[in-house]
Structures are given as structure tokens and as C-alpha cells.
Design an enzyme around this catalytic site. Sequence first.
Site, short mmCIF file in Angstrom:
data_model
loop_
_atom_site.label_atom_id
_atom_site.label_comp_id
_atom_site.label_asym_id
_atom_site.label_seq_id
_atom_site.Cartn_x
_atom_site.Cartn_y
_atom_site.Cartn_z
N LYS A 1 0.84 -1.20 0.00
CA LYS A 1 0.00 0.00 0.00
C LYS A 1 0.87 1.26 0.00
CE LYS A 1 -4.23 -0.63 2.05
NZ LYS A 1 -5.22 -0.68 3.12
N LEU B 1 -17.53 10.18 6.55
CA LEU B 1 -17.46 10.15 5.08
C LEU B 1 -18.13 8.89 4.53
CD1 LEU B 1 -15.20 7.85 4.15
CD2 LEU B 1 -13.60 9.62 4.80
N ARG B 2 -18.61 9.03 3.29
CA ARG B 2 -19.19 7.87 2.59
C ARG B 2 -18.23 7.46 1.50
NH1 ARG B 2 -24.11 11.15 0.47
NH2 ARG B 2 -22.33 12.55 0.31
N GLU B 3 -17.93 6.16 1.41
CA GLU B 3 -17.11 5.71 0.29
C GLU B 3 -17.83 6.07 -0.99
OE1 GLU B 3 -16.12 1.56 0.78
OE2 GLU B 3 -15.40 1.95 2.80
N LYS C 1 -21.24 8.57 16.66
CA LYS C 1 -20.94 7.80 15.44
C LYS C 1 -21.84 6.56 15.36
CE LYS C 1 -18.98 6.21 11.83
NZ LYS C 1 -19.27 6.74 10.52
N ASN D 1 -24.94 6.01 12.52
CA ASN D 1 -24.96 4.89 11.57
C ASN D 1 -26.15 3.97 11.82
OD1 ASN D 1 -22.88 5.61 9.98
ND2 ASN D 1 -21.47 4.00 10.60
N CYS E 1 -19.42 -0.45 7.23
CA CYS E 1 -19.83 0.31 8.42
C CYS E 1 -21.17 -0.13 9.03
CB CYS E 1 -19.85 1.80 8.10
SG CYS E 1 -18.21 2.44 7.78
N LYS F 1 -21.38 -3.73 10.69
CA LYS F 1 -20.53 -3.94 11.87
C LYS F 1 -20.89 -2.96 12.99
CE LYS F 1 -16.24 -1.35 11.08
NZ LYS F 1 -16.33 -0.37 12.15
N LYS G 1 -22.04 -0.50 -2.80
CA LYS G 1 -22.73 0.66 -3.36
C LYS G 1 -21.90 1.18 -4.53
CE LYS G 1 -21.00 4.32 -0.40
NZ LYS G 1 -21.45 5.47 0.32
P1 NAD Z 1 -9.27 -0.22 6.14
O1 NAD Z 1 -9.24 -1.65 6.48
O2 NAD Z 1 -9.52 0.21 4.74
O3 NAD Z 1 -7.90 0.49 6.58
C1 NAD Z 1 -7.25 0.24 7.79
C2 NAD Z 1 -5.75 0.31 7.52
O4 NAD Z 1 -5.05 0.29 8.76
C3 NAD Z 1 -5.20 -0.86 6.72
O5 NAD Z 1 -4.54 -0.36 5.57
C4 NAD Z 1 -4.22 -1.57 7.67
O6 NAD Z 1 -3.11 -2.12 7.00
C5 NAD Z 1 -3.82 -0.41 8.57
N1 NAD Z 1 -3.28 -0.76 9.90
C6 NAD Z 1 -3.81 -1.57 10.83
N2 NAD Z 1 -3.03 -1.59 11.93
C7 NAD Z 1 -1.99 -0.77 11.69
C8 NAD Z 1 -0.86 -0.35 12.44
N3 NAD Z 1 -0.65 -0.77 13.70
N4 NAD Z 1 0.02 0.49 11.87
C9 NAD Z 1 -0.17 0.95 10.62
N5 NAD Z 1 -1.24 0.61 9.86
C10 NAD Z 1 -2.14 -0.23 10.40
O7 NAD Z 1 -10.37 0.42 7.10
P2 NAD Z 1 -11.28 1.73 6.84
O8 NAD Z 1 -12.45 1.37 6.01
O9 NAD Z 1 -10.40 2.85 6.45
O10 NAD Z 1 -11.83 1.98 8.32
C11 NAD Z 1 -11.02 2.49 9.34
C12 NAD Z 1 -11.90 2.89 10.51
O11 NAD Z 1 -12.75 3.98 10.11
C13 NAD Z 1 -12.85 1.79 10.99
O12 NAD Z 1 -13.01 1.88 12.38
C14 NAD Z 1 -14.15 2.13 10.31
O13 NAD Z 1 -15.28 1.65 11.00
C15 NAD Z 1 -14.12 3.64 10.32
N6 NAD Z 1 -14.91 4.28 9.26
C16 NAD Z 1 -14.90 3.75 8.01
C17 NAD Z 1 -15.62 4.39 6.99
C18 NAD Z 1 -15.64 3.83 5.61
O14 NAD Z 1 -16.48 4.27 4.81
N7 NAD Z 1 -14.77 2.91 5.25
C19 NAD Z 1 -16.34 5.57 7.28
C20 NAD Z 1 -16.28 6.08 8.58
C21 NAD Z 1 -15.57 5.43 9.55
#
Ligand code: NAD
Length: 443
Positions: free
Chosen positions: A36, A157-159, A211, A215, A267, A270, A327
Site C-alpha cells: 500500500k 465520510l461515505r465511500e 458515530k 450509523n 460500516c 458492523k 454501493k
Molecule cells: P481499512 O481496512 O480500509 O484500513 C485500515 C488500515 O489500517 C489498513 O490499511 C491496515 O493495514 C492499517 N493498519 C492496521 N493496523 C496498523 C498499524 N498498527 N500500523 C499501521 N497501519 C495499520 O479500514 P477503513 O475502512 O479505512 O476503516 C477504518 C476505521 O474507520 C474503521 O473503524 C471504520 O469503521 C471507520 N470508518 C470507516 C468508513 C468507511 O467508509 N470505510 C467511514 C467512517 C468510519
Amino acid sequence: MANIVIIGTGYVGSVSGACLADFGNNVVCIDNNIEKIESLKKGIIPIYEPGLDAVVERNSRCGRLSFSMDLAAVLRDSSVVFIAVGTPPSDDGSADLVYVEEAARQVGRLITQYTVIVNKSTVPIGTGRKVYGWVKEELEKRGQNTGFDVVSNPEFLREGSAVYDFTHPDRVVIGSESERARNIMRDVYRSLYLNETPFIETNLESAEMIKYASNAFLAVKVTFINEIANLCEKTGANVRDVARAMGKDGRIGAKFLHPGPGYGGSCFPKDTRALVKIGRENDEIQNIVETTIKINEQQKLRAAKKVEAVLGSLAEKTLCVLGLSFKPNTDDMRESPSISICEYLSSRGAQLRVYDPAAMKEAKWRLAAIKNSVYFAADEYDAVKGSDALIIATEWNQFRNIDLARASKLLASPCFIDLRNIYKPEEVSSAGLRYFGIGIGIK
Ligand code: NAD
């Protein structure tokens, strides 16, 4: 402007990092996934998120944004660390905090100056205080008394529209009891502050609860209209008209009133399960949310069974499934209803021809359990070829404008199942196809 470190460069971390750099901060995004980081260093974005590449490119070029795996080195120059790692569901439904704990402990092992530790991951109420404890423990092991504060700053944020959402939020929530930390956060979000974005400052617990409650509420809203749609089918009402009129009521609002095959994504599923777990742990059962989860599972199955109801036995049928991401405008298939739908159709003996504009790579491993019955098509018309039905599972824009006459010629039988209600029945019928939507009753 602040020097910021983001731990976790996934969907949230990469967007937050790039956009915070766009606000004028110096940002280093850290991840422990080498591929990455190497890819981002070359300007290649590992996820599909419209507009993110331009923000990354612009800010990398002017030196405000960089990517690294060396947390120790970057922490030396920063006073704000965001934790944006995943919080996936554990077997019992609670959010697994193993990544958050590891990130917090890493920070505790490395900081040498006052640091604001910002929790952006979605975490159970009480986690902010746990983060405080983990960092403190690591500092004590080192015999250090370095000052730090923990802030909860949940992300909404929304993907698919993440860059816009991050830069135009409805509100920014800052949970902290430290005035020093709150001031630093106002600085981090200075651009939004100046734009008069509402800032809601609370304690840690309220920010964490905001949060989950937000959701869960949206998941309930989607599920509510799905149930109304099901009733429309039985009573002769048309859910499109019902939802449209409901949405015009300012107290209700039009968003999240679109019926479909159930919600999915990383989201809602979970976070609703985690909220239920928190409710049970606190002896305050969240009945509405518990029921919502149950209904949503039924809705995914109901969508798959609709296909069977329309076509009869699926043995030896070939079905075209368009849209696999949970989506449009994302390659994210986490808990996508399309997975349950494809698995069900395959279990009933159907061969599948699937296509998604961004999630094909993801689909190859997410659908691995049924790979012998799946053909990964080159585009929507390739997927339609020889199929007994065209099923729209995710409403990507390019599926809103299918050449229906062409699709009609390519299909083996004239059946169009629109699980997202993106077509007008008359339009599809006039191309010689039988139309089946969601929540459209016929009396
Ligand atoms: P993701 O799995 O896409 O990204 C998480 C990243 O963290 C991964 O790349 C992983 O390699 C890295 N990681 C884990 N442990 C690590 C460490 N110790 N050091 C460095 N890197 C590390 O997850 P996401 O979708 O970005 O979600 C992250 C958080 O945000 C979650 O709690 C999620 O619920 C929340 N969230 C997500 C969204 C969404 O739309 N995806 C929206 C709002 C909130």
C-alpha cells in the site's frame, strides 16, 4: 499548521490524510502494509475512490503529504496522531480493538513530546479512555512522563464521495476534555472552521456514541423503507411514490429512503452489531437496532428469492448480476448484499455472469467459495450474453443507461430484475423485457 501523522492508510486514513494536507497541514500517512505504502509513494491509489488521486498528487507534489512505514521517525516531528485503523467485527459482534490497541501502544512506545492522539476509527463507547490507558502504560514502561491527550473525532465520510464528504462535512465532532487538545483540533480543521462548518464539542463518550447512533439510525431508515416496500408489493402501492412523498416531508428527509436488497458495506453491518453488543453489556437492549439487523439479513435473502420467484427453478439457469460493490463508486465489497445474492443463486444451481465497474479484483476472492459457478465478465453486455435474467444488484451510473434493445437481443429470456429500482418499468417493457422492481405492487 499542524504536523500530523495518520496511522492506518485505508479508506478513511488515505482520504483523511490527503484532505488534511489539502487544508494546509503537513501529513504523513503510515501503514504496515508495504504494498500500500509503496504504491501510494508512486502516486498509485490502492482503492477506488473518485477524486482521491488528484488530491494525493497535488499535496504530494508540494511536499505536504507523504507516505511512510517508519512511525518512529515521523513521530519525532509531529504533535497530532490520528488512529484510522480498522475495527472489524469479532465473532460476538463487538468491534475488535486489536489494531487500535496496537496503534495506541506503538504511539506510547515512541512519543517524546506532548501529542494529541485522535481516534478516527469507529470504536465502542469507552475506547478513548482505554487508548489513554494503553499509551500511559507504555510510557510508564519507558519511565517517561510525556504529556498527551486523547480525542475522539469520528468520521462520517461515505465511500464513493469520500473526498467531498471530508471537505464538506455536515459537522465535525470533537470529543475531548482537554482545552489544549481542542485548540489543536480547531487548528487542524482550521479551513472548515473558517467555512463555518458546525463543530460539536463533547466529552469522549458522547463523540463515540454519536458515530454509532448516526450509523444505526441510517441503517434503521433504510430497513424501514425496505419493509414498507415489501408491504407495497402485497398491497398494490408503489414504493417509489410512497418514498418520494415521504421524503418531501422536511421532518423525514429524502435520503436513505431507497428500497433495495438490504444495506451492506464496512460500516452499517458492523456498527449496528457493535451497538447491540454495547447495549447488552450495559443492560440496555437496543431493540430497534437488533430487529433492524435481523430484517436486513432477511431482505438480502428476499432479494435473491425474488429471482427464484420470477424464474422458477434456477437449476441450469444462467443469471447476469450487475454491480458487486456494496454501493456505486467504490470497489469495497465488505458485506455487500451482492455476495449473499450470488451465493444463494449459486446454491440453487444457477450459473452466474457477473460484472462490476470497479470491484472485479475484489470479487474474485470474495466470491471464491462459488467460483466454479461464476464467470467474471468483461463488461455489462458480456455479462448479459445468454443469460436468463439481467439482475441489477448495485446502482452504478453506467447501469442506469444500458442499451436495453441490445441487452434484450443478448438475453436468452426477456427478464429484467431491478433490485435498486433505477429503471422505469415502462421503459424496460418497451424494449420487450419483463420488468420486476422492488416494492411495486400490482393490483
Ligand atoms: P481499512 O481496512 O480500509 O484500513 C485500515 C488500515 O489500517 C489498513 O490499511 C491496515 O493495514 C492499517 N493498519 C492496521 N493496523 C496498523 C498499524 N498498527 N500500523 C499501521 N497501519 C495499520 O479500514 P477503513 O475502512 O479505512 O476503516 C477504518 C476505521 O474507520 C474503521 O473503524 C471504520 O469503521 C471507520 N470508518 C470507516 C468508513 C468507511 O467508509 N470505510 C467511514 C467512517 C468510519
